[in-house]
Motif scaffolding. Sequence first.
Motif, PDB file in Angstrom:
ATOM      1  N   LYS A  42       0.815  -1.022   0.038  1.00 50.99           N
ATOM      2  CA  LYS A  42      -0.065  -0.058   0.059  1.00 50.99           C
ATOM      3  C   LYS A  42       0.933   1.221   0.162  1.00 50.99           C
ATOM      4  N   ASN A  44       1.629   5.113   0.071  1.00 55.26           N
ATOM      5  CA  ASN A  44       0.944   6.101   0.625  1.00 55.26           C
ATOM      6  C   ASN A  44       2.039   7.161   0.863  1.00 55.26           C
ATOM      7  N   LYS A 105     -11.822  -7.625   4.379  1.00 52.71           N
ATOM      8  CA  LYS A 105     -13.310  -7.059   4.517  1.00 52.71           C
ATOM      9  C   LYS A 105     -14.218  -8.371   3.981  1.00 52.71           C
TER      10      LYS A 105
ATOM     11  N   ALA B   2     -18.248   8.328  -1.921  1.00 50.25           N
ATOM     12  CA  ALA B   2     -17.635   9.056  -0.981  1.00 50.25           C
ATOM     13  C   ALA B   2     -17.430   7.607   0.251  1.00 50.25           C
ATOM     14  N   ARG B   3     -16.435   7.752   0.815  1.00 48.07           N
ATOM     15  CA  ARG B   3     -15.931   6.705   1.642  1.00 48.07           C
ATOM     16  C   ARG B   3     -16.696   6.753   2.929  1.00 48.07           C
ATOM     17  N   ARG B   4     -16.596   5.317   3.500  1.00 44.17           N
ATOM     18  CA  ARG B   4     -17.679   5.155   4.533  1.00 44.17           C
ATOM     19  C   ARG B   4     -17.217   5.653   5.818  1.00 44.17           C
ATOM     20  N   LYS B   5     -18.112   6.315   6.487  1.00 43.46           N
ATOM     21  CA  LYS B   5     -18.119   6.974   7.823  1.00 43.46           C
ATOM     22  C   LYS B   5     -17.220   6.112   8.858  1.00 43.46           C
ATOM     23  N   SER B   7     -14.789   2.707   8.856  1.00 45.05           N
ATOM     24  CA  SER B   7     -14.177   1.743   8.095  1.00 45.05           C
ATOM     25  C   SER B   7     -13.847   0.250   8.817  1.00 45.05           C
ATOM     26  N   TRP B  91     -23.922  -1.707   4.253  1.00 45.99           N
ATOM     27  CA  TRP B  91     -22.571  -1.947   4.259  1.00 45.99           C
ATOM     28  C   TRP B  91     -22.136  -3.375   3.887  1.00 45.99           C
ATOM     29  N   GLU B  94     -22.361  -3.714   0.210  1.00 48.65           N
ATOM     30  CA  GLU B  94     -21.248  -2.964  -0.600  1.00 48.65           C
ATOM     31  C   GLU B  94     -20.003  -3.778  -0.582  1.00 48.65           C
ATOM     32  N   THR B  98     -18.357  -5.224  -3.951  1.00 51.28           N
ATOM     33  CA  THR B  98     -17.149  -4.444  -4.562  1.00 51.28           C
ATOM     34  C   THR B  98     -15.854  -5.070  -3.916  1.00 51.28           C
ATOM     35  N   VAL B 100     -12.093  -4.953  -2.685  1.00 52.92           N
ATOM     36  CA  VAL B 100     -11.268  -3.997  -2.430  1.00 52.92           C
ATOM     37  C   VAL B 100      -9.784  -4.469  -2.089  1.00 52.92           C
TER      38      VAL B 100
END
Lengths: 211, 211
Positions: A42, A44, A105, B2-5, B7, B91, B94, B98, B100
Motif C-alpha cells: 500500500k 501512500n 473485508k 464517498a468513503r464510509r464514515k 471503516s 454496508w 457494499e 465490491t 477492495v
Amino acid sequence: MARRKISNTLALAVLGLLREQPMHPYEMASTLRERHKDGSFKINSGSLYDTVEALVRHGWIEPVETAREGRRPERTVYATTELGQSEFVDWIDELLRTPVAEYPKFMAAVSYLGALGPDRAAEALAERAGHLVERIEETGAVLADTVGSGKVPRLFMIEVECALHAWEAELAWTRRTIDEIRDGSLFWPTFERTAEGWTWSAPADRKGTAG
Amino acid sequence: MARRKISNTLALAVLGLLREQPMHPYEMASTLRERHKDGSFKINSGSLYDTVEALVRHGWIEPVETAREGRRPERTVYATTELGQSEFVDWIDELLRTPVAEYPKFMAAVSYLGALGPDRAAEALAERAGHLVERIEETGAVLADTVGSGKVPRLFMIEVECALHAWEAELAWTRRTIDEIRDGSLFWPTFERTAEGWTWSAPADRKGTAG
DNA sequence: TGGCGTATAGTCGGAACCGACTAATAGGAG
DNA sequence: CTCCTATTAGTCGGTTCCGACTATACGCCA
C-alpha cells in the motif's frame, strides 16, 4: 517470539529497492508503481516518509546525500546498511514461514451474509464475481505483457501470479456459493426470540436452540 | 463514491450482535469469540471501545442502561437504532459487491522471494505449507463439531468455509511453487550492475535489461 | 483462610496511518 | 508567450489502532 520493530511491509519494499541503488523516497514510490508492486504494497506518501524515518531510527538505512535542484524541495537520498540487508532477508524468511491472521473485508461481510436474505445475497455475490473476472483478466494481460513477452523474468513478478491464484479461488468459492443459494442447498434459517433464548427454523424437522 | 464514515469492520460485528440483543462491549467480545468470529474480526479491547464510541457518535447505536454490580467497573449496555440497522445491511451489501485491495503480509514476502535464493525459499515455503495444513485441519475439526453435528446452521458459519477454501488455495499455490523451484522450472536469475543499468542472467541465452 | 490464577470490565498514551495540502518545474495547447 | 495541467517532492495534522495496564470479584486447592 518478540514482535518486529517495524511491521509495515512498506519498509520491506524500501529495503528491497535500496538493495539495488540509493534512492529518495519519491523515486521509491514511482519505481514500485512502474514495477506493478503497488498491488502488494500500500503505497501512500505519508506512510512512506514515516516508514523511511523509522528505518533510519533503527539503523537499517541511512541518508547519504541531500541534493536540491533549483528551488525544488530538498531530496534526501538513502542507502541500506548491512544491518538493514540482513534484517531484510530475515524478515522475508519469517513472513514466508509463518502464516499470520489477516482480516479481509470480504470475510467480515460473508460472516453476516444471512442478513441480506438469499436473493439479495446471491445478487451481491454475482456482482462481485463479475468484478473478480475483470480483475483476473486485467492481471493476466499485465503478466502477458511483461513476463509473457520476456521483458521481465518470471521470478520478479511471482507475487502477481500468487494474487491471481487467490482471486481465482475466491471467484470459484463465490460462484459455488451463488449456486448453492439459488438451488436451495444452502439452507436459509430464520431467527426467532423465545423465552429460553433464540430459535431458528431448521430443514428436515431439525430444531436448534442457542443462548 | 464517498468513503464510509466507519471503516473498521469490528463495527459491523457490533451492529450484527446488537441486532439480537442489547449488550455491553465486553460481552460483545466474548460472544464473538464463543461463535468463532474472531477469525474474521480483529477483536482488540481498545479498538472495540473506540468503535462503539464512534457508532454512538454517528447515531447507529445508543446506550440504553449503565449498570454496576458491586464495586466492579460500570457497564454500559448498548442497543442499535433503526439507522444503524439499515446501515448494517447496506454496508454488507457494499462489501460483498465490491472487491477492495488488500495487502496480506504473505504477498509482500512473495514479492521478494528471489532474495532468499532457491533453496532457502523452497524450505521456507515448505514450512508454511506445514502450518497451513495444521490450520486447515483445526478449522475442519471446528466445523465438524458445530455445523457437522447440527449444533449450528451452516449459514451462521459460512465465513469459516470461505476462509478454509482460501487457505486450501494458498496451500495449493505454495506446494506448486515449491515443486517449480525444486525442479528448476521457476528460473532463478541473478542480478548484475552494468554501465547502462541492471542485467540479469536468463535461461536459454535470453538477456534482459532494465533501466 | 489465604493466596493464586482466571474471568470481568474498561482506560489510556503513544504509535501508526492516511490523505489532503503546498510548492516548484516541465511540457504542451492555443 | 501565456495559461493549464501533469509531474516531482515532500509536509502536516488529525484520526485510528493497539496492547499494556488497572482494578474488582470469583473459584479452588492446600
